[in-house]
Design a protein around this motif. Sequence first.
Motif: not given
Length: 332
Positions: A288-312
């Motif tokens: 069972l996956v429980i997401k607290i504030e799904p939109e904030a989680i999606e933003d956080g994952i997107r930010q992580f990937i974007e930061e990684g892409a810049e460092r790439r």
Amino acid sequence: MLNQVTNRISKTRPFRALVDKLSVPGPVKLNLSGLTGSLLTAVIGALFDELDRTMVVVTPGDDTAVPVYSDLKHFIPKDQVYHLCSRGIFPFQMKTAYFETSGTKLEAMYALLERKSVVVATPHAVAERTVPPGRLRESTLLMRVGEEKDMREIGGFLVDSGYKRVGMVEEVGDFAVRGGLIDIFPASSEYPVRMEFFGDEIDSIRKFSVSNQRSLENIEEILLLPRREFQASESQLQKMMSRFTDAQRDALEEALLIDDPLPGLEWLAPVSGEETSPINDYLPGDSLVIKIEPEAIEDGIRQFIEEGAERREQAEEAGWPLCSMEKLTLDY
């Protein structure tokens, strides 16, 4: 007292309706509201007791993960609650995750494989692709009092798992062998442990203090997790480096990548061809996956990937070897 709280929650009509909806065969997606403060963790505790299924609670960030993790230990046995923290570094960032952080993360990953548990995670933690489950099992050793183990084999195992042999254990990731004793500071433990052997039999395991070397507590078993998610002995490192061009190796050496404790290994291993897995691969099928504030989680994952892409992009300019972000990260 807190058990009475969860018992009362479990008897309410909304909770019974929630359990009924979650008990049907196949995947179910539900949106819940009205769970504020510690009521949320109390409901999660009641659900865990009722459903007896592994749960992953994804929070918007560290500032919410820590209190949720702390609260849940009041409603669920402490040995069934874990914190899947992120490494604290981005793809192509030349840093080393703290070994204590790695130990906490690996302990949570191992728990997902081995027992019903509740794991609290952050967007960055679930976005990081990691070592495959089979590889983690191969590099983990459970030691129990009364078992027979060859001390030399244990020493070799520890080296292969990234531990450093020293004269006296002082830091996480150290181990020492003398006579019939093995001292080791596991990545997931608050204290080092001393294993005393009688021949090949483990006679005792006890926690001890680094400062005065005195025993603190006898325990029946200790789980020895790897020091880091990805390992690289000297020969393995040379094998990794051999897959790169001369120019790429020179660029990495300038960035001190081959210096201990190998900054950047968490992304270098996948770049060199090591297999990676999403955290999904660790979850039982009925999780069972429980997401607290799904939109904030999606933003956080997107930010992580974007930061990684810049460092790439920066890594490409520096001449480092590259791989696609899909090999290093998992999107929402």
